[in-house]
Every structure is written in structure tokens, then in C-alpha cells.
Design an enzyme around this catalytic site. Structure first.
Site: not given
Length: 197
Positions: A29-30, A54, A120, A124, A153, A155, A158
Site C-alpha cells: 500500500d503506497v 503512478n 483531486y 494533484k 487515458v 482506464t 476514465t
């Protein structure tokens, strides 16, 4: 290292990824600094040429429906996790190494003319400041740091809209390959154009 939420529906790797024979560390888990440091220790001391942060999460909102817990989660994944990774792997970066944070145009303060997506955008923007700070500090050691916007992208995030993952990866690789010490600390789009902070 994978984010705490597996990207593949089964939680396993894909045939395409397996064909590349990568070294994969599952279940890291980052957002958990201890887990990230453990994974870094398990990977040994070999130098890293390119380190890409990422992992990301987007929970759509607007001024009439903001969930502070969701905003906090986005900060944990989008801003604090890249810091966890950078700190855990810092000693494996050397002069000429590149540390890349996958950002988003939605994190640009200068380019915001549509609003919404508070969690978001804020997370960011915080990640972009991390990129700037790391570029200043690690630049003293000849390490190149940049924020990259991959475009939209196709994914799960999206709903399948946008550029294919393969094309987006190819675009980003071209930008990364072209990064120099002089370009360190910048915010760039998939096309290589400079974006406003």
C-alpha cells in the site's frame, strides 16, 4: 509496487505484463510508509534509472457534494504516497536518475477555468509542489525530477475514454527520455509542452 487497490480486475497481473517478466511486489500500500520502506529494502541497493510514481485516485465531487474523507484519501494516495516512495528509494537514485510524478492538468492552478473535482485538483496541486521541492533538493545531486500529465487515458478511472494505455505510455516515455537537468522541476504534458503550475 502496486497501489492498495489492484488495477487488474482479478487482482493478478495481465498476460501483457507477465510477458515483460517484471519484478512485482504485490500488496504494498503506497500510503503506508512502513510497507513502502519494507519493499524498498527487499529490492536491494541497485541504482534506479527511472522511478515513476503512478498510483492515483480520483473521486469526483463538486461544491455541493464534497466528502472530506474522500478528499483526505485522495491526498494520501496522490500527494503523500509519492513522498513515501521518493523517501524510501532516495538512496538508490544517483546523478542522471529521473524521478517522475504522474500528475494531471487538473492539478494546475493557472489552468483551472472549470472548477469541480476539489479533492483531486487539490491533491494533484500538492503533488506538483512535491515535484518542485524534490527537484530543488535532489537537483543538488544531479537527479532529474518532473511532473508529467499523461492526458486522458482509457482506464477504469476514465470509463475507458481517452488515449490507449500503450499510446499514453509511449508518449510519456518520449518525454522522459528527453528530460535533462535543465528541464528538471518542470510540469510537462504528454506532448512535451510545458504546463502552468
Amino acid at each position: 509496487i502496486t497501489q492498495n487497490r489492484p488495477q487488474h480486475p482479478t487482482g493478478e497481473t495481465s498476460a501483457e505484463l507477465d510477458a515483460l517478466a517484471p519484478e512485482i511486489h504485490h500488496g504494498v500500500d503506497v500510503t503506508n510508509a512502513a510497507a513502502v520502506y519494507r519493499a524498498a529494502a527487499e529490492m536491494g541497493d541497485a541504482s534506479i534509472d527511472v522511478l515513476i510514481n503512478n498510483a492515483g485516485i480520483m473521486i469526483e465531487d463538486d461544491i455541493d457534494r464534497i466528502d472530506i474523507a474522500a478528499v483526505r484519501l485522495q491526498f494520501e494516495v496522490n500527494a503523500l504516497a509519492p513522498l513515501n516512495i521518493a523517501l524510501a528509494f532516495r538512496r538508490r537514485l544517483r546523478a542522471g536518475s529521473k524521478l517522475i510524478n504522474i500528475s494531471s492538468r487538473l492539478g494546475s492552478i493557472g489552468d483551472n477555468d472549470s472548477g469541480d473535482d476539489y479533492g483531486y485538483r487539490m491533491s494533484k496541486a500538492a503533488q506538483n509542489m512535491l515535484t518542485s521541492n524534490l527537484a530543488t533538493e535532489l537537483g543538488k545531486e544531479g537527479i532529474i525530477v518532473a511532473a508529467l500529465h499523461p492526458g486522458i487515458v482509457a482506464t477504469g478511472m476514465t470509463a475507458g475514454k481517452g488515449t490507449s494505455a500503450d499510446q499514453a505510455a509511449g508518449n510519456l516515455k518520449s518525454v522522459i527520455d528527453g528530460l535533462t537537468v535543465e528541464k528538471s522541476g518542470g510540469f510537462y504534458s504528454w506532448s512535451g509542452d510545458t504546463l502552468p503550475w
